[in-house]
Scaffold this motif. Structure first.
Motif, PDB file in Angstrom:
ATOM      1  N   SER A   1     -32.711 -28.881  45.305  1.00  0.00           N
ATOM      2  CA  SER A   1     -31.463 -28.634  44.264  1.00  0.00           C
ATOM      3  C   SER A   1     -31.997 -27.226  43.934  1.00  0.00           C
ATOM      4  CB  SER A   1     -31.512 -29.927  43.211  1.00  0.00           C
ATOM      5  OG  SER A   1     -32.439 -29.548  42.373  1.00  0.00           O
ATOM      6  N   PRO A   2     -30.848 -26.562  43.673  1.00  0.00           N
ATOM      7  CA  PRO A   2     -30.826 -24.963  43.213  1.00  0.00           C
ATOM      8  C   PRO A   2     -31.460 -25.175  41.790  1.00  0.00           C
ATOM      9  CG  PRO A   2     -28.483 -25.569  43.295  1.00  0.00           C
ATOM     10  CD  PRO A   2     -29.312 -26.734  44.146  1.00  0.00           C
ATOM     11  N   LEU A   3     -31.933 -24.232  41.057  1.00  0.00           N
ATOM     12  CA  LEU A   3     -32.483 -23.946  39.774  1.00  0.00           C
ATOM     13  C   LEU A   3     -31.343 -24.222  38.859  1.00  0.00           C
ATOM     14  CD1 LEU A   3     -34.930 -23.880  38.049  1.00  0.00           C
ATOM     15  CD2 LEU A   3     -34.454 -21.038  38.122  1.00  0.00           C
ATOM     16  N   LEU A   4     -29.965 -23.382  38.942  1.00  0.00           N
ATOM     17  CA  LEU A   4     -29.197 -23.349  38.205  1.00  0.00           C
ATOM     18  C   LEU A   4     -27.740 -23.473  38.801  1.00  0.00           C
ATOM     19  CD1 LEU A   4     -30.139 -20.276  35.843  1.00  0.00           C
ATOM     20  CD2 LEU A   4     -30.135 -22.909  35.294  1.00  0.00           C
ATOM     21  N   PRO A   5     -26.799 -24.129  38.250  1.00  0.00           N
ATOM     22  CA  PRO A   5     -25.546 -24.179  39.070  1.00  0.00           C
ATOM     23  C   PRO A   5     -25.203 -22.695  39.561  1.00  0.00           C
ATOM     24  CG  PRO A   5     -25.341 -25.428  37.006  1.00  0.00           C
ATOM     25  CD  PRO A   5     -26.623 -24.536  36.960  1.00  0.00           C
ATOM     26  N   SER A   6     -24.577 -22.702  40.796  1.00  0.00           N
ATOM     27  CA  SER A   6     -24.365 -21.320  41.354  1.00  0.00           C
ATOM     28  C   SER A   6     -22.840 -20.857  41.045  1.00  0.00           C
ATOM     29  CB  SER A   6     -24.290 -21.600  42.990  1.00  0.00           C
ATOM     30  OG  SER A   6     -23.396 -22.551  43.358  1.00  0.00           O
ATOM     31  N   SER A   7     -22.097 -21.825  40.572  1.00  0.00           N
ATOM     32  CA  SER A   7     -20.658 -21.352  40.057  1.00  0.00           C
ATOM     33  C   SER A   7     -20.078 -22.355  39.286  1.00  0.00           C
ATOM     34  CB  SER A   7     -19.825 -21.215  41.289  1.00  0.00           C
ATOM     35  OG  SER A   7     -19.493 -22.434  41.926  1.00  0.00           O
ATOM     36  N   THR A   8     -19.296 -21.857  38.260  1.00  0.00           N
ATOM     37  CA  THR A   8     -18.538 -22.859  37.511  1.00  0.00           C
ATOM     38  C   THR A   8     -17.704 -23.683  37.920  1.00  0.00           C
ATOM     39  OG1 THR A   8     -18.195 -20.780  35.834  1.00  0.00           O
ATOM     40  CG2 THR A   8     -16.780 -22.740  35.706  1.00  0.00           C
TER      41      THR A   8
ATOM     42  N   GLU B   1     -18.361 -25.344  40.859  1.00  0.00           N
ATOM     43  CA  GLU B   1     -19.349 -26.468  41.385  1.00  0.00           C
ATOM     44  C   GLU B   1     -19.790 -27.274  40.016  1.00  0.00           C
ATOM     45  OE1 GLU B   1     -23.475 -26.350  43.887  1.00  0.00           O
ATOM     46  OE2 GLU B   1     -23.535 -25.319  42.128  1.00  0.00           O
ATOM     47  N   VAL B   2     -19.823 -26.827  39.228  1.00  0.00           N
ATOM     48  CA  VAL B   2     -20.223 -27.489  38.078  1.00  0.00           C
ATOM     49  C   VAL B   2     -19.530 -28.299  37.640  1.00  0.00           C
ATOM     50  CG1 VAL B   2     -21.269 -27.257  35.643  1.00  0.00           C
ATOM     51  CG2 VAL B   2     -21.885 -25.832  37.454  1.00  0.00           C
ATOM     52  N   GLU B   3     -18.254 -28.098  37.243  1.00  0.00           N
ATOM     53  CA  GLU B   3     -17.141 -28.832  36.612  1.00  0.00           C
ATOM     54  C   GLU B   3     -17.040 -30.001  37.399  1.00  0.00           C
ATOM     55  OE1 GLU B   3     -15.801 -28.307  33.988  1.00  0.00           O
ATOM     56  OE2 GLU B   3     -16.724 -26.432  33.642  1.00  0.00           O
ATOM     57  N   PRO B   4     -17.043 -31.395  36.792  1.00  0.00           N
ATOM     58  CA  PRO B   4     -16.559 -32.605  37.443  1.00  0.00           C
ATOM     59  C   PRO B   4     -15.372 -32.679  37.658  1.00  0.00           C
ATOM     60  CG  PRO B   4     -17.234 -32.978  35.072  1.00  0.00           C
ATOM     61  CD  PRO B   4     -17.535 -31.456  35.435  1.00  0.00           C
ATOM     62  N   SER B   5     -14.701 -33.188  38.592  1.00  0.00           N
ATOM     63  CA  SER B   5     -13.375 -33.479  38.865  1.00  0.00           C
ATOM     64  C   SER B   5     -12.739 -34.360  37.760  1.00  0.00           C
ATOM     65  CB  SER B   5     -13.149 -33.911  40.261  1.00  0.00           C
ATOM     66  OG  SER B   5     -13.489 -35.289  40.700  1.00  0.00           O
ATOM     67  N   PRO B   6     -11.546 -34.283  37.563  1.00  0.00           N
ATOM     68  CA  PRO B   6     -10.842 -35.425  36.784  1.00  0.00           C
ATOM     69  C   PRO B   6     -10.989 -36.738  37.127  1.00  0.00           C
ATOM     70  CG  PRO B   6      -9.424 -33.542  37.095  1.00  0.00           C
ATOM     71  CD  PRO B   6     -10.651 -33.314  38.225  1.00  0.00           C
TER      72      PRO B   6
ATOM     73  N   LEU C   1     -33.975 -31.241  30.701  1.00  0.00           N
ATOM     74  CA  LEU C   1     -33.994 -30.447  31.848  1.00  0.00           C
ATOM     75  C   LEU C   1     -35.160 -30.933  32.756  1.00  0.00           C
ATOM     76  CD1 LEU C   1     -34.240 -26.700  30.253  1.00  0.00           C
ATOM     77  CD2 LEU C   1     -32.373 -27.867  31.180  1.00  0.00           C
ATOM     78  N   GLN C   2     -35.843 -32.067  32.406  1.00  0.00           N
ATOM     79  CA  GLN C   2     -36.775 -32.751  33.173  1.00  0.00           C
ATOM     80  C   GLN C   2     -36.171 -34.098  33.732  1.00  0.00           C
ATOM     81  OE1 GLN C   2     -39.685 -32.929  30.107  1.00  0.00           O
ATOM     82  NE2 GLN C   2     -41.067 -31.480  31.366  1.00  0.00           N
ATOM     83  N   PRO C   3     -36.601 -34.451  34.853  1.00  0.00           N
ATOM     84  CA  PRO C   3     -37.088 -33.574  35.967  1.00  0.00           C
ATOM     85  C   PRO C   3     -35.691 -32.986  36.590  1.00  0.00           C
ATOM     86  CG  PRO C   3     -36.992 -35.696  36.858  1.00  0.00           C
ATOM     87  CD  PRO C   3     -36.730 -35.773  35.303  1.00  0.00           C
ATOM     88  N   PRO C   4     -35.854 -32.079  37.527  1.00  0.00           N
ATOM     89  CA  PRO C   4     -34.492 -31.221  37.888  1.00  0.00           C
ATOM     90  C   PRO C   4     -33.561 -32.223  38.752  1.00  0.00           C
ATOM     91  CG  PRO C   4     -36.268 -29.846  38.261  1.00  0.00           C
ATOM     92  CD  PRO C   4     -37.016 -31.264  37.694  1.00  0.00           C
ATOM     93  N   PRO C   5     -32.331 -32.292  38.349  1.00  0.00           N
ATOM     94  CA  PRO C   5     -31.628 -33.372  39.131  1.00  0.00           C
ATOM     95  C   PRO C   5     -30.691 -32.583  40.348  1.00  0.00           C
ATOM     96  CG  PRO C   5     -30.323 -32.536  37.333  1.00  0.00           C
ATOM     97  CD  PRO C   5     -31.799 -31.867  37.137  1.00  0.00           C
ATOM     98  N   SER C   6     -30.296 -33.557  41.274  1.00  0.00           N
ATOM     99  CA  SER C   6     -29.591 -32.788  42.501  1.00  0.00           C
ATOM    100  C   SER C   6     -28.112 -32.734  42.144  1.00  0.00           C
ATOM    101  CB  SER C   6     -29.971 -33.707  43.507  1.00  0.00           C
ATOM    102  OG  SER C   6     -29.483 -35.109  43.280  1.00  0.00           O
ATOM    103  N   ASN C   7     -27.706 -33.558  41.451  1.00  0.00           N
ATOM    104  CA  ASN C   7     -26.248 -33.573  41.262  1.00  0.00           C
ATOM    105  C   ASN C   7     -25.801 -32.119  40.099  1.00  0.00           C
ATOM    106  OD1 ASN C   7     -23.637 -34.413  39.103  1.00  0.00           O
ATOM    107  ND2 ASN C   7     -23.662 -35.540  40.986  1.00  0.00           N
ATOM    108  N   SER C   8     -24.951 -31.427  40.593  1.00  0.00           N
ATOM    109  CA  SER C   8     -24.688 -30.299  39.973  1.00  0.00           C
ATOM    110  C   SER C   8     -23.872 -30.675  38.458  1.00  0.00           C
ATOM    111  CB  SER C   8     -23.474 -29.451  40.599  1.00  0.00           C
ATOM    112  OG  SER C   8     -22.593 -29.968  41.020  1.00  0.00           O
ATOM    113  N   ALA C   9     -23.166 -31.692  38.421  1.00  0.00           N
ATOM    114  CA  ALA C   9     -22.481 -31.985  37.370  1.00  0.00           C
ATOM    115  C   ALA C   9     -23.431 -32.390  36.126  1.00  0.00           C
ATOM    116  CB  ALA C   9     -21.340 -32.923  37.388  1.00  0.00           C
ATOM    117  N   THR C  10     -24.326 -33.249  36.419  1.00  0.00           N
ATOM    118  CA  THR C  10     -25.408 -33.557  35.522  1.00  0.00           C
ATOM    119  C   THR C  10     -26.258 -32.613  35.319  1.00  0.00           C
ATOM    120  OG1 THR C  10     -25.595 -35.629  36.715  1.00  0.00           O
ATOM    121  CG2 THR C  10     -27.565 -35.114  35.609  1.00  0.00           C
ATOM    122  N   ARG C  11     -26.715 -31.465  36.254  1.00  0.00           N
ATOM    123  CA  ARG C  11     -27.411 -30.341  35.734  1.00  0.00           C
ATOM    124  C   ARG C  11     -26.803 -29.648  34.691  1.00  0.00           C
ATOM    125  NH1 ARG C  11     -28.211 -29.310  40.677  1.00  0.00           N
ATOM    126  NH2 ARG C  11     -26.980 -27.738  41.005  1.00  0.00           N
TER     127      ARG C  11
END
Length: 260
Positions: free
Chosen positions: A7-14, A16-21, A105-115
């Protein structure tokens, strides 16, 4: 490659991060548990039994350290303590907020919305509670010394405390610069992510120094020894603080930082 390493360290874009409605409504309809337990489950903070045990150590240590520190102060003559009475409660609250800001922040999640949710929790705790409490507690101690014409920095605790405060300010500036506005201060992209990795490593070292500083105050300071309550101080500072450090260390993922 493991889940946490891929999983990437930080979300790569807004975006990708925003969960859908749809996802948001589904989560709400699912009746997620509320309160601290729901918060932990929602942020996927205990993916393995090891993480669950470690988080229990962190929270258990905080449950010993914070209230017992406050009791140590408020069971005494607060009026006689003057402005000093503000220092231990505020500093212990700041340390607790730092710790609660690290655990999401522990441990790093794979889900971008959770991150993204975890990262927002981290920033809110740091900016809205930890830093203000640290500033108030430090200012109270400085003012108390001024009122009594007392000399500054005469103990190991005071020198370590000065180092912690300076390090915290630097840590906050670098951390914010590495993620706000896409990390443009450090060139954005991979450069900013690389800085953020070192920010995380620095955070673990800072927590260690902070806990040592608190231990010096609670066990060895003239004021603490004058308060007595030896058993209480042992539980708070020789049991609670090591529990916190061990729990955070177990939950850390050095391979994720890829420093080397």
């Amino acid at each position: 490659m493991s889940r946490e390493e891929s999983s990437p360290l930080l979300p790569s874009s807004t975006r990708e991060v925003e969960p859908s409605p749809d996802r948001a409504s589904t989560a709400t309809a699912g009746g997620a548990p509320s309160g601290p337990v729901g918060f932990v489950k929602q942020l996927d903070m205990i993916p393995t039994p090891r993480d669950k045990l470690a988080l229990g150590l962190v929270y258990g240590g905080i449950a010993l350290f914070l209230p017992l520190t406050w009791y140590l102060v408020f069971s005494g003559n607060v009026k006689e303590m003057g402005w000093f009475a503000v220092h231990p409660p505020m500093q212990s609250l700041a340390i607790t907020a730092f710790l609660l800001g690290v655990t999401p922040l522990q441990p790093p999640p794979s889900n971008s919305a959770t991150r993204s949710s975890r990262f927002k929790s981290h920033q809110n705790l740091m900016l809205l509670l930890a830093l203000p409490a640290l500033a108030i507690g430090s200012a109270a101690m400085i003012y108390n010394k001024y009122l009594h014409g007392a000399q500054h920095f005469t103990t190991w605790h005071s020198w370590f405390g000065l180092g912690v405060v300076g390090w915290v300010v630097l840590q906050a500036i670098i951390g914010a610069s590495s993620v706000w506005f896409g990390g443009k201060v450090f060139g954005g992209g991979e450069n900013a992510k690389r800085v953020y990795k070192y920010h995380r490593l620095s955070g673990y070292l800072l927590v260690t120094l902070s806990l040592i500083t608190v231990n010096l105050a609670g066990i060895y300071s003239t004021w603490a020894q004058g308060r007595g309550l030896h058993a209480l101080r042992i539980v708070a500072f020789w049991v609670g603080l090591p529990m916190i450090w061990v729990g955070l260390t177990i939950r850390a993922r050095p391979s994720k930082m890829k420093i080397v």
